[in-house]
Design a protein around this motif. Structure first.
Motif, PDB file in Angstrom:
ATOM      1  N   ASN A   1       0.829  -1.210   0.000  1.00  0.00           N
ATOM      2  CA  ASN A   1       0.000   0.000   0.000  1.00  0.00           C
ATOM      3  C   ASN A   1       0.861   1.257   0.000  1.00  0.00           C
ATOM      4  OD1 ASN A   1      -2.369  -1.493  -0.007  1.00  0.00           O
ATOM      5  ND2 ASN A   1      -2.612  -1.427   2.205  1.00  0.00           N
ATOM      6  N   ALA A   2       1.919   1.257   0.797  1.00  0.00           N
ATOM      7  CA  ALA A   2       2.814   2.419   0.834  1.00  0.00           C
ATOM      8  C   ALA A   2       3.498   2.620  -0.512  1.00  0.00           C
ATOM      9  CB  ALA A   2       3.856   2.248   1.935  1.00  0.00           C
ATOM     10  N   GLN A   3       3.921   1.539  -1.139  1.00  0.00           N
ATOM     11  CA  GLN A   3       4.545   1.643  -2.457  1.00  0.00           C
ATOM     12  C   GLN A   3       3.569   2.200  -3.486  1.00  0.00           C
ATOM     13  OE1 GLN A   3       5.861  -2.418  -2.943  1.00  0.00           O
ATOM     14  NE2 GLN A   3       7.970  -1.908  -2.350  1.00  0.00           N
ATOM     15  N   GLN A   4       2.327   1.795  -3.406  1.00  0.00           N
ATOM     16  CA  GLN A   4       1.319   2.284  -4.352  1.00  0.00           C
ATOM     17  C   GLN A   4       1.049   3.769  -4.140  1.00  0.00           C
ATOM     18  OE1 GLN A   4       0.131   0.485  -6.901  1.00  0.00           O
ATOM     19  NE2 GLN A   4      -0.776   2.385  -7.596  1.00  0.00           N
ATOM     20  N   VAL A   5       1.007   4.202  -2.890  1.00  0.00           N
ATOM     21  CA  VAL A   5       0.800   5.626  -2.606  1.00  0.00           C
ATOM     22  C   VAL A   5       1.953   6.438  -3.174  1.00  0.00           C
ATOM     23  CG1 VAL A   5       0.745   7.339  -0.748  1.00  0.00           C
ATOM     24  CG2 VAL A   5      -0.648   5.274  -0.576  1.00  0.00           C
ATOM     25  N   ILE A   6       3.171   5.960  -2.976  1.00  0.00           N
ATOM     26  CA  ILE A   6       4.343   6.660  -3.503  1.00  0.00           C
ATOM     27  C   ILE A   6       4.274   6.718  -5.019  1.00  0.00           C
ATOM     28  CG2 ILE A   6       6.846   6.491  -3.790  1.00  0.00           C
ATOM     29  CD1 ILE A   6       6.904   5.301  -0.925  1.00  0.00           C
ATOM     30  N   LYS A   7       3.944   5.600  -5.634  1.00  0.00           N
ATOM     31  CA  LYS A   7       3.857   5.534  -7.102  1.00  0.00           C
ATOM     32  C   LYS A   7       2.782   6.490  -7.613  1.00  0.00           C
ATOM     33  CE  LYS A   7       3.233   2.228 -10.851  1.00  0.00           C
ATOM     34  NZ  LYS A   7       2.931   0.836 -11.186  1.00  0.00           N
ATOM     35  N   ASP A   8       1.651   6.551  -6.937  1.00  0.00           N
ATOM     36  CA  ASP A   8       0.561   7.438  -7.347  1.00  0.00           C
ATOM     37  C   ASP A   8       0.942   8.910  -7.213  1.00  0.00           C
ATOM     38  OD1 ASP A   8      -0.971   5.224  -7.888  1.00  0.00           O
ATOM     39  OD2 ASP A   8      -2.135   5.333  -6.020  1.00  0.00           O
ATOM     40  N   GLN A   9       1.788   9.234  -6.246  1.00  0.00           N
ATOM     41  CA  GLN A   9       2.161  10.625  -5.998  1.00  0.00           C
ATOM     42  C   GLN A   9       3.340  11.096  -6.842  1.00  0.00           C
ATOM     43  OE1 GLN A   9       0.360  12.746  -4.186  1.00  0.00           O
ATOM     44  NE2 GLN A   9      -1.077  11.065  -3.939  1.00  0.00           N
ATOM     45  N   GLN A  10       4.044  10.193  -7.509  1.00  0.00           N
ATOM     46  CA  GLN A  10       5.219  10.574  -8.288  1.00  0.00           C
ATOM     47  C   GLN A  10       4.929  11.641  -9.348  1.00  0.00           C
ATOM     48  OE1 GLN A  10       8.400  10.170  -7.980  1.00  0.00           O
ATOM     49  NE2 GLN A  10       8.281   8.804  -6.236  1.00  0.00           N
ATOM     50  N   PRO A  11       3.854  11.530 -10.134  1.00  0.00           N
ATOM     51  CA  PRO A  11       3.603  12.582 -11.127  1.00  0.00           C
ATOM     52  C   PRO A  11       3.439  13.973 -10.496  1.00  0.00           C
ATOM     53  CG  PRO A  11       2.261  10.659 -11.613  1.00  0.00           C
ATOM     54  CD  PRO A  11       2.906  10.413 -10.286  1.00  0.00           C
ATOM     55  N   ALA A  12       2.759  14.039  -9.379  1.00  0.00           N
ATOM     56  CA  ALA A  12       2.582  15.323  -8.698  1.00  0.00           C
ATOM     57  C   ALA A  12       3.922  15.841  -8.181  1.00  0.00           C
ATOM     58  CB  ALA A  12       1.584  15.184  -7.553  1.00  0.00           C
ATOM     59  N   ILE A  13       4.727  14.957  -7.644  1.00  0.00           N
ATOM     60  CA  ILE A  13       6.042  15.359  -7.136  1.00  0.00           C
ATOM     61  C   ILE A  13       6.888  15.915  -8.270  1.00  0.00           C
ATOM     62  CG2 ILE A  13       8.213  14.476  -6.174  1.00  0.00           C
ATOM     63  CD1 ILE A  13       6.481  12.492  -4.537  1.00  0.00           C
ATOM     64  N   HIS A  14       6.923  15.212  -9.403  1.00  0.00           N
ATOM     65  CA  HIS A  14       7.701  15.680 -10.546  1.00  0.00           C
ATOM     66  C   HIS A  14       7.193  17.020 -11.057  1.00  0.00           C
ATOM     67  CE1 HIS A  14      10.169  12.163 -10.733  1.00  0.00           C
ATOM     68  NE2 HIS A  14       9.160  11.349 -10.959  1.00  0.00           N
ATOM     69  N   LYS A  15       5.878  17.179 -11.083  1.00  0.00           N
ATOM     70  CA  LYS A  15       5.281  18.433 -11.550  1.00  0.00           C
ATOM     71  C   LYS A  15       5.720  19.599 -10.658  1.00  0.00           C
ATOM     72  CE  LYS A  15       0.873  20.760 -11.842  1.00  0.00           C
ATOM     73  NZ  LYS A  15      -0.496  20.718 -11.393  1.00  0.00           N
ATOM     74  N   TYR A  16       5.629  19.405  -9.358  1.00  0.00           N
ATOM     75  CA  TYR A  16       5.997  20.478  -8.434  1.00  0.00           C
ATOM     76  C   TYR A  16       7.493  20.760  -8.459  1.00  0.00           C
ATOM     77  CZ  TYR A  16       1.218  20.174  -6.787  1.00  0.00           C
ATOM     78  OH  TYR A  16      -0.144  20.173  -6.730  1.00  0.00           O
ATOM     79  N   GLN A  17       8.312  19.726  -8.640  1.00  0.00           N
ATOM     80  CA  GLN A  17       9.751  19.948  -8.752  1.00  0.00           C
ATOM     81  C   GLN A  17      10.070  20.770  -9.996  1.00  0.00           C
ATOM     82  OE1 GLN A  17      11.340  15.961  -8.581  1.00  0.00           O
ATOM     83  NE2 GLN A  17      11.874  16.156  -6.422  1.00  0.00           N
ATOM     84  N   ASP A  18       9.406  20.438 -11.106  1.00  0.00           N
ATOM     85  CA  ASP A  18       9.628  21.198 -12.340  1.00  0.00           C
ATOM     86  C   ASP A  18       9.204  22.653 -12.173  1.00  0.00           C
ATOM     87  OD1 ASP A  18      10.652  19.010 -13.609  1.00  0.00           O
ATOM     88  OD2 ASP A  18       8.799  18.496 -14.666  1.00  0.00           O
ATOM     89  N   GLU A  19       8.049  22.866 -11.536  1.00  0.00           N
ATOM     90  CA  GLU A  19       7.579  24.232 -11.317  1.00  0.00           C
ATOM     91  C   GLU A  19       8.545  25.007 -10.426  1.00  0.00           C
ATOM     92  OE1 GLU A  19       3.582  24.112  -9.844  1.00  0.00           O
ATOM     93  OE2 GLU A  19       2.809  23.226 -11.698  1.00  0.00           O
TER      94      GLU A  19
END
Length: 98
Positions: A38-56
Motif C-alpha cells: 500500500n505504501a509503495q502504491q501511494v508513492i507511485k501514485d504521488q510521483q507525477p505530482a512530485i515531478h510536476k511540483y519539482q519542475d515548477e
C-alpha cells in the motif's frame, strides 16, 4: 521500524501449538506485506505530482536556466582546453624540428 523478536523454542510443543503460532506469524507477515504494498502504491501514485511540483519549483527559481548555462560554459571551457593542448603540442613540435 524493525523490531527484534524473541525466537520461540518449539521443542516439546504439540503440533496444534506449532500450527497456531505459525498461523499467527503468517498473519503478521501478511499484514506487514500489505502495508508495504500500500505504501509503495501511494508513492507511485504521488510521483507525477512530485515531478510536476519539482519542475515548477526549478522553473520559478531559475535552476534550469542556470544549469543549462553552466553546462554550456563547461563545454566551452573543455573545447578551449583542447585547443590549448593542441597549440602546445604544435609549439613543441616546431621547437624540436628547428
Amino acid at each position: 521500524m524493525l523490531k527484534r523478536v524473541k525466537a520461540s523454542n518449539l521443542s516439546g510443543k504439540s503440533d496444534k501449538y506449532i500450527n497456531q503460532k505459525t498461523n499467527e506469524w503468517k498473519q503478521v507477515v501478511t499484514i506487514d506485506a500489505d502495508k508495504i504494498v500500500n505504501a509503495q502504491q501511494v508513492i507511485k501514485d504521488q510521483q507525477p505530482a512530485i515531478h510536476k511540483y519539482q519542475d515548477e519549483l526549478n522553473k520559478s527559481n531559475g535552476y534550469i536556466q542556470i544549469h543549462d548555462a553552466y553546462v554550456s560554459r563547461t563545454k566551452d571551457l573543455e573545447k578551449q582546453q583542447e585547443a590549448l593542448k593542441k597549440a602546445k603540442k604544435k609549439s613543441e613540435k616546431k621547437k624540436h624540428s628547428n
